[in-house]
Design a protein around this motif. Structure first.
Motif, PDB file in Angstrom:
ATOM      1  N   GLU A  15       0.826  -1.204   0.000  1.00  0.00           N
ATOM      2  CA  GLU A  15       0.000   0.000   0.000  1.00  0.00           C
ATOM      3  C   GLU A  15       0.865   1.262   0.000  1.00  0.00           C
ATOM      4  O   GLU A  15       0.520   2.262  -0.641  1.00  0.00           O
ATOM      5  CB  GLU A  15      -0.928   0.006   1.212  1.00  0.00           C
ATOM      6  N   ILE A  16       1.998   1.206   0.704  1.00  0.00           N
ATOM      7  CA  ILE A  16       2.924   2.343   0.735  1.00  0.00           C
ATOM      8  C   ILE A  16       3.497   2.581  -0.657  1.00  0.00           C
ATOM      9  O   ILE A  16       3.551   3.715  -1.141  1.00  0.00           O
ATOM     10  CB  ILE A  16       4.042   2.131   1.777  1.00  0.00           C
ATOM     11  N   GLU A  17       3.910   1.495  -1.323  1.00  0.00           N
ATOM     12  CA  GLU A  17       4.458   1.607  -2.683  1.00  0.00           C
ATOM     13  C   GLU A  17       3.427   2.244  -3.621  1.00  0.00           C
ATOM     14  O   GLU A  17       3.753   3.134  -4.404  1.00  0.00           O
ATOM     15  CB  GLU A  17       4.843   0.222  -3.231  1.00  0.00           C
ATOM     16  N   THR A  18       2.183   1.799  -3.516  1.00  0.00           N
ATOM     17  CA  THR A  18       1.116   2.335  -4.350  1.00  0.00           C
ATOM     18  C   THR A  18       0.882   3.813  -4.043  1.00  0.00           C
ATOM     19  O   THR A  18       0.720   4.628  -4.956  1.00  0.00           O
ATOM     20  CB  THR A  18      -0.192   1.537  -4.138  1.00  0.00           C
ATOM     21  N   ALA A  19       0.865   4.165  -2.751  1.00  0.00           N
ATOM     22  CA  ALA A  19       0.640   5.553  -2.349  1.00  0.00           C
ATOM     23  C   ALA A  19       1.746   6.455  -2.887  1.00  0.00           C
ATOM     24  O   ALA A  19       1.470   7.548  -3.403  1.00  0.00           O
ATOM     25  CB  ALA A  19       0.567   5.655  -0.824  1.00  0.00           C
ATOM     26  N   GLY A  69      10.359  17.226  -1.604  1.00  0.00           N
ATOM     27  CA  GLY A  69       9.630  17.938  -0.544  1.00  0.00           C
ATOM     28  C   GLY A  69       8.142  18.005  -0.823  1.00  0.00           C
ATOM     29  O   GLY A  69       7.319  17.822   0.071  1.00  0.00           O
ATOM     30  N   LYS A  70       7.806  18.248  -2.062  1.00  0.00           N
ATOM     31  CA  LYS A  70       6.403  18.328  -2.465  1.00  0.00           C
ATOM     32  C   LYS A  70       5.729  16.965  -2.267  1.00  0.00           C
ATOM     33  O   LYS A  70       4.608  16.878  -1.767  1.00  0.00           O
ATOM     34  CB  LYS A  70       6.347  18.738  -3.948  1.00  0.00           C
ATOM     35  N   ILE A  71       6.423  15.909  -2.649  1.00  0.00           N
ATOM     36  CA  ILE A  71       5.867  14.555  -2.530  1.00  0.00           C
ATOM     37  C   ILE A  71       5.693  14.175  -1.065  1.00  0.00           C
ATOM     38  O   ILE A  71       4.638  13.685  -0.663  1.00  0.00           O
ATOM     39  CB  ILE A  71       6.772  13.533  -3.242  1.00  0.00           C
ATOM     40  N   MET A  72       6.724  14.415  -0.262  1.00  0.00           N
ATOM     41  CA  MET A  72       6.645  14.061   1.161  1.00  0.00           C
ATOM     42  C   MET A  72       5.539  14.862   1.854  1.00  0.00           C
ATOM     43  O   MET A  72       4.819  14.320   2.694  1.00  0.00           O
ATOM     44  CB  MET A  72       8.001  14.286   1.847  1.00  0.00           C
ATOM     45  N   GLY A  73       5.398  16.124   1.490  1.00  0.00           N
ATOM     46  CA  GLY A  73       4.335  16.948   2.073  1.00  0.00           C
ATOM     47  C   GLY A  73       2.961  16.399   1.755  1.00  0.00           C
ATOM     48  O   GLY A  73       2.087  16.311   2.621  1.00  0.00           O
ATOM     49  N   ARG A  74       2.768  16.006   0.505  1.00  0.00           N
ATOM     50  CA  ARG A  74       1.482  15.446   0.090  1.00  0.00           C
ATOM     51  C   ARG A  74       1.226  14.119   0.803  1.00  0.00           C
ATOM     52  O   ARG A  74       0.110  13.849   1.242  1.00  0.00           O
ATOM     53  CB  ARG A  74       1.484  15.264  -1.424  1.00  0.00           C
ATOM     54  N   LEU A  75       2.260  13.279   0.925  1.00  0.00           N
ATOM     55  CA  LEU A  75       2.100  11.999   1.629  1.00  0.00           C
ATOM     56  C   LEU A  75       1.724  12.233   3.089  1.00  0.00           C
ATOM     57  O   LEU A  75       0.857  11.543   3.634  1.00  0.00           O
ATOM     58  CB  LEU A  75       3.385  11.166   1.542  1.00  0.00           C
ATOM     59  N   ILE A 130       3.482  10.612  -6.716  1.00  0.00           N
ATOM     60  CA  ILE A 130       4.446  11.037  -7.740  1.00  0.00           C
ATOM     61  C   ILE A 130       3.702  11.372  -9.033  1.00  0.00           C
ATOM     62  O   ILE A 130       3.968  12.389  -9.672  1.00  0.00           O
ATOM     63  CB  ILE A 130       5.530   9.960  -7.968  1.00  0.00           C
ATOM     64  N   THR A 131       2.734  10.548  -9.394  1.00  0.00           N
ATOM     65  CA  THR A 131       1.940  10.786 -10.601  1.00  0.00           C
ATOM     66  C   THR A 131       1.110  12.062 -10.457  1.00  0.00           C
ATOM     67  O   THR A 131       1.070  12.896 -11.367  1.00  0.00           O
ATOM     68  CB  THR A 131       1.015   9.586 -10.892  1.00  0.00           C
ATOM     69  N   GLU A 132       0.447  12.224  -9.288  1.00  0.00           N
ATOM     70  CA  GLU A 132      -0.391  13.408  -9.025  1.00  0.00           C
ATOM     71  C   GLU A 132       0.400  14.698  -9.150  1.00  0.00           C
ATOM     72  O   GLU A 132      -0.080  15.678  -9.719  1.00  0.00           O
ATOM     73  CB  GLU A 132      -0.938  13.367  -7.592  1.00  0.00           C
ATOM     74  N   VAL A 134       9.875   5.948   4.385  1.00  0.00           N
ATOM     75  CA  VAL A 134       9.310   6.230   3.069  1.00  0.00           C
ATOM     76  C   VAL A 134      10.230   7.143   2.260  1.00  0.00           C
ATOM     77  O   VAL A 134      10.321   7.012   1.033  1.00  0.00           O
ATOM     78  CB  VAL A 134       7.897   6.858   3.212  1.00  0.00           C
ATOM     79  N   GLY A 135      10.934   8.041   2.936  1.00  0.00           N
ATOM     80  CA  GLY A 135      11.831   8.981   2.258  1.00  0.00           C
ATOM     81  C   GLY A 135      12.792   8.314   1.280  1.00  0.00           C
ATOM     82  O   GLY A 135      12.868   8.701   0.108  1.00  0.00           O
ATOM     83  N   PRO A 136      13.524   7.284   1.709  1.00  0.00           N
ATOM     84  CA  PRO A 136      14.434   6.604   0.775  1.00  0.00           C
ATOM     85  C   PRO A 136      13.715   5.955  -0.410  1.00  0.00           C
ATOM     86  O   PRO A 136      14.264   5.903  -1.514  1.00  0.00           O
ATOM     87  CB  PRO A 136      15.114   5.539   1.650  1.00  0.00           C
ATOM     88  N   LYS A 137      12.487   5.492  -0.203  1.00  0.00           N
ATOM     89  CA  LYS A 137      11.725   4.894  -1.306  1.00  0.00           C
ATOM     90  C   LYS A 137      11.404   5.954  -2.359  1.00  0.00           C
ATOM     91  O   LYS A 137      11.500   5.708  -3.560  1.00  0.00           O
ATOM     92  CB  LYS A 137      10.423   4.263  -0.796  1.00  0.00           C
TER      93      LYS A 137
END
Length: 152
Positions: free
Chosen positions: A103-107, A124-130, A112-114, A143-146
């Motif tokens: 589920e984490i991989e999918t999220a 930073g943008k991706i981590m903020g959204r997550l 990233i797609t969004e 999750v950061g390293p992924k």
């Protein structure tokens, strides 16, 4: 019912049941929430602590206790490790279900797609959204390293 109310209700129940271990942990949670309320009073955001903030507080408390459990186990203090593990169980009652690796991989892929992220500069943008979408549901340190491996 918001998280603050759930914690207060559980606190009252623990008092009635005279469950001292649970009561102590719930009081620690309440104190951490009140500390954040007090810290916000002098800032522009004096609205108080939101459920998202409380989830972050609970996640931090859980992580601290997990580190303590490891340290106590390494030091041979299994009694203290057991007590910390008990506190973790109580704190986790208020956290949402943790996402599985799949589920984490999918999220991560979805965000990233969004965001249309293409390089490490977008991390930073991706981590903020997550964090907005999945607060309390995943360990963002892991999750950061992924995210980095997907972008780099």
């Amino acid at each position: 019912m918001d998280l603050r109310d759930r914690v207060n209700t559980a606190l009252k129940t623990a008092m009635k049941d005279k469950d001292t271990a649970r009561l102590t942990t719930l009081r620690l949670i309440n104190a951490a929430i009140k500390d954040q309320d007090i810290a916000r009073r002098g800032t522009d955001d004096a609205s108080g602590v939101t459920d998202t903030d409380i989830l972050a507080i609970l996640a931090k408390m859980t992580k601290q206790r997990q580190e303590s459990v490891r340290a106590y186990e390494e030091g041979g203090r299994l009694d203290l490790a057991e007590r910390e593990a008990g506190e973790i169980a109580i704190i986790e009652e208020f956290l949402p279900r943790q996402l599985s690796e799949e589920e984490i991989e999918t999220a991560v892929d979805d965000v990233i797609t969004e965001t249309g992220a293409t390089s490490i500069r977008d991390m930073g943008k991706i981590m903020g959204r997550l964090k907005d979408k999945y607060a309390g549901q995943m360990d963002f340190g892991a999750v950061g390293p992924k995210v980095k491996s997907r972008l780099g």
